[in-house]
Design a protein around this motif. Structure first.
Motif, mmCIF file in Angstrom:
data_model
loop_
_atom_site.group_PDB
_atom_site.id
_atom_site.type_symbol
_atom_site.label_atom_id
_atom_site.label_comp_id
_atom_site.label_asym_id
_atom_site.label_seq_id
_atom_site.Cartn_x
_atom_site.Cartn_y
_atom_site.Cartn_z
ATOM 1 N N THR A 2 -58.237 52.569 19.694
ATOM 2 C CA THR A 2 -58.337 53.064 21.073
ATOM 3 C C THR A 2 -56.930 53.229 21.661
ATOM 4 O O THR A 2 -55.952 52.686 21.150
ATOM 5 C CB THR A 2 -59.126 52.078 21.958
ATOM 6 O OG1 THR A 2 -58.376 50.872 22.061
ATOM 7 C CG2 THR A 2 -60.516 51.815 21.407
ATOM 8 N N ILE A 3 -56.876 53.959 22.739
ATOM 9 C CA ILE A 3 -55.598 54.141 23.445
ATOM 10 C C ILE A 3 -55.044 52.788 23.880
ATOM 11 O O ILE A 3 -53.855 52.500 23.696
ATOM 12 C CB ILE A 3 -55.780 55.061 24.674
ATOM 13 C CG1 ILE A 3 -56.196 56.466 24.247
ATOM 14 C CG2 ILE A 3 -54.519 55.100 25.517
ATOM 15 C CD1 ILE A 3 -55.197 57.185 23.401
ATOM 16 N N ALA A 4 -55.900 51.947 24.435
ATOM 17 C CA ALA A 4 -55.444 50.643 24.919
ATOM 18 C C ALA A 4 -54.879 49.798 23.782
ATOM 19 O O ALA A 4 -53.830 49.167 23.945
ATOM 20 C CB ALA A 4 -56.583 49.903 25.616
ATOM 21 N N SER A 5 -55.543 49.789 22.650
ATOM 22 C CA SER A 5 -55.032 48.972 21.543
ATOM 23 C C SER A 5 -53.735 49.555 20.988
ATOM 24 O O SER A 5 -52.833 48.797 20.601
ATOM 25 C CB SER A 5 -56.084 48.808 20.443
ATOM 26 O OG SER A 5 -56.459 50.043 19.905
ATOM 27 N N ALA A 6 -53.593 50.863 20.983
ATOM 28 C CA ALA A 6 -52.344 51.482 20.529
ATOM 29 C C ALA A 6 -51.200 51.147 21.485
ATOM 30 O O ALA A 6 -50.077 50.847 21.045
ATOM 31 C CB ALA A 6 -52.515 52.993 20.420
ATOM 32 N N VAL A 7 -51.474 51.163 22.782
ATOM 33 C CA VAL A 7 -50.449 50.831 23.772
ATOM 34 C C VAL A 7 -50.062 49.358 23.642
ATOM 35 O O VAL A 7 -48.880 49.006 23.686
ATOM 36 C CB VAL A 7 -50.937 51.162 25.203
ATOM 37 C CG1 VAL A 7 -49.976 50.636 26.253
ATOM 38 C CG2 VAL A 7 -51.116 52.671 25.363
ATOM 39 N N LYS A 8 -51.034 48.493 23.429
ATOM 40 C CA LYS A 8 -50.745 47.066 23.273
ATOM 41 C C LYS A 8 -49.966 46.800 21.983
ATOM 42 O O LYS A 8 -49.076 45.946 21.950
ATOM 43 C CB LYS A 8 -52.029 46.252 23.313
ATOM 44 C CG LYS A 8 -52.610 46.168 24.711
ATOM 45 C CD LYS A 8 -53.881 45.368 24.735
ATOM 46 C CE LYS A 8 -54.443 45.309 26.142
ATOM 47 N NZ LYS A 8 -55.651 44.501 26.223
ATOM 48 N N GLN A 9 -50.290 47.536 20.927
ATOM 49 C CA GLN A 9 -49.551 47.392 19.674
ATOM 50 C C GLN A 9 -48.099 47.839 19.867
ATOM 51 O O GLN A 9 -47.169 47.195 19.376
ATOM 52 C CB GLN A 9 -50.219 48.205 18.571
ATOM 53 C CG GLN A 9 -49.559 48.039 17.224
ATOM 54 C CD GLN A 9 -50.293 48.806 16.140
ATOM 55 O OE1 GLN A 9 -51.112 49.679 16.406
ATOM 56 N NE2 GLN A 9 -49.991 48.487 14.902
ATOM 57 N N CYS A 10 -47.899 48.915 20.593
ATOM 58 C CA CYS A 10 -46.557 49.395 20.913
ATOM 59 C C CYS A 10 -45.790 48.335 21.703
ATOM 60 O O CYS A 10 -44.618 48.060 21.424
ATOM 61 C CB CYS A 10 -46.651 50.703 21.693
ATOM 62 S SG CYS A 10 -45.063 51.370 22.193
#
Length: 68
Positions: A2-10
């Motif tokens: 998801t977008i949220a998980s990608a942002v958190k991974q970043c």
């Protein structure tokens, strides 16, 4: 992903970069290098804070992203 998980991974990756820069700044002997590393770490810290705010916005806007 998801977008949220990608942002958190970043954000997690950037926190790692921030920690590495801090460690290098503490270990270096050259004052100019130390200052440059510290300044770069502070810039990365600002980006991390901006992303943290964006994660909060994502979680408020899309409740399904909360807790990822």
């Amino acid at each position: 992903m998801t977008i949220a998980s990608a942002v958190k991974q970043c954000m997690a990756s950037l926190k790692g970069v921030e920690a590495s820069l801090s460690s290098l700044a503490l270990r270096t002997q050259d004052d100019e290098s130390k200052r440059t590393l510290h300044e770069t770490m502070m810039i990365v810290h600002e980006v991390v804070e901006d992303i943290k705010n964006r994660v909060g916005e994502l979680e408020r806007e899309e409740t399904q992203y909360k807790g990822f």
